[in-house]
Design an enzyme around this catalytic site. Structure first.
Site, PDB file in Angstrom:
ATOM      1  N   ASP A  11      -2.086   4.816  -2.789  1.00 20.29           N
ATOM      2  CA  ASP A  11      -0.962   3.962  -2.396  1.00 20.29           C
ATOM      3  C   ASP A  11      -0.138   3.714  -3.657  1.00 20.29           C
ATOM      4  O   ASP A  11      -0.626   3.076  -4.595  1.00 20.29           O
ATOM      5  CB  ASP A  11      -1.453   2.623  -1.841  1.00 20.29           C
ATOM      6  CG  ASP A  11      -2.131   2.775  -0.490  1.00 20.29           C
ATOM      7  OD1 ASP A  11      -1.733   3.669   0.272  1.00 20.29           O
ATOM      8  OD2 ASP A  11      -3.059   1.999  -0.194  1.00 20.29           O
ATOM      9  N   ASP A 130      -0.171   2.169  11.645  1.00 17.04           N
ATOM     10  CA  ASP A 130      -0.747   0.913  11.169  1.00 17.04           C
ATOM     11  C   ASP A 130      -0.917   0.018  12.388  1.00 17.04           C
ATOM     12  O   ASP A 130       0.077  -0.369  13.015  1.00 17.04           O
ATOM     13  CB  ASP A 130       0.172   0.242  10.145  1.00 17.04           C
ATOM     14  CG  ASP A 130       0.336   1.068   8.884  1.00 17.04           C
ATOM     15  OD1 ASP A 130      -0.580   1.844   8.568  1.00 17.04           O
ATOM     16  OD2 ASP A 130       1.389   0.953   8.230  1.00 17.04           O
TER      17      ASP A 130
END
Length: 252
Positions: A11, A130
């Protein structure tokens, strides 16, 4: 049955790898190019690179970091973040990525999945989802913009649409489990795995080898992605693979 895959996730925010809990409280975890090269040497099956601030800030993914990272590794490499049109995909693939991850842009414009699959092939298109449990619905809701905005879309319906539009894989992140190290979200993962016929990559919550074993067996995931435990040396990829093989999991 296809061998299960172990995938470290990078990330990236402002050129550095970061990690948080439930998508917040980010802390620095290192240089993306160095970490990707390390995981390649350790035997990771793939790398996922997510520019987590790109969609929210309306920026394009950092092409140069992608190019540098791709130059250091020989394993498949998925890149996502800020990819909102087919030309963005083309630039990322030219920079060295093997697959494209799309999330917010796909929810806002589902045709992007179809266009990308038609142009580059389904094997290139990874739809990242998500998802967070919505108690009022009794099922999971899709969130966009790095987990900041509820979409009003049911996750199980969305993954089916993504598959029908040509997605080659689903990268499924449980926002409820993300960064907690309490284990993958098995109900979510198994529900999505049963809903689609394409590979599902489970993400969010890995803390120990048992968690990977459970997500492959109970969760029926095809691959498992983790960040925190790898970045902070809590579990090494070779050790994890040995553990899974010893328990009869077919691993690469």
């Amino acid at each position: 049955m296809l061998a299960k895959r172990i995938i470290p996730c990078l990330d990236v925010k402002d050129g550095r790898v970061v990690k948080g809990v439930n998508f917040v409280n980010l802390r620095d975890a290192g240089d993306p190019v160095e970490l990707a090269a390390l995981y390649d040497r350790e035997g990771a099956d793939e790398i996922v690179f997510l520019d987590i601030s790109a969609s929210n800030e309306g920026r394009a993914t950092m092409i140069e970091v992608v190019r540098q990272t791709a130059g250091e590794i020989a394993i498949p490499f998925t890149v996502g973040g800020g990819i909102s049109q087919v030309e963005d995909m083309k630039r990322i693939l030219r920079a060295g990525a093997d697959k494209i991850g799309i999330n917010t842009a796909a929810v806002l414009n589902p045709q992007l999945i179809s266009d990308g699959a038609r142009r580059f092939g389904s094997q290139c298109i990874v739809v990242a989802v998500d998802a967070k449990f919505n108690p009022a619905w009794g099922e999971w809701e899709v969130y966009t913009h790095g987990g900041r905005k509820p979409s009003g879309i049911k996750a199980l319906e969305w993954v089916k649409e993504a598959e029908s539009r040509g997605a080659g894989e689903i990268l499924l992140t449980s926002m409820d489990a993300d960064g907690t190290k309490d284990g993958f979200d098995l109900p979510l993962t198994s529900a999505v795995s049963r809903s689609v016929g394409i590979p599902v990559i489970a993400s969010g919550g890995a803390g120990k080898p048992d968690d990977f074993y459970e997500v492959f067996t109970e969760g029926q995931a095809d691959a498992a992605l983790a960040a925190t435990i790898f970045h902070y040396k809590e579990i090494a990829v070779p050790d994890l693979k040995r553990d899974l093989k010893s328990r009869g999991v077919e691993i690469r």
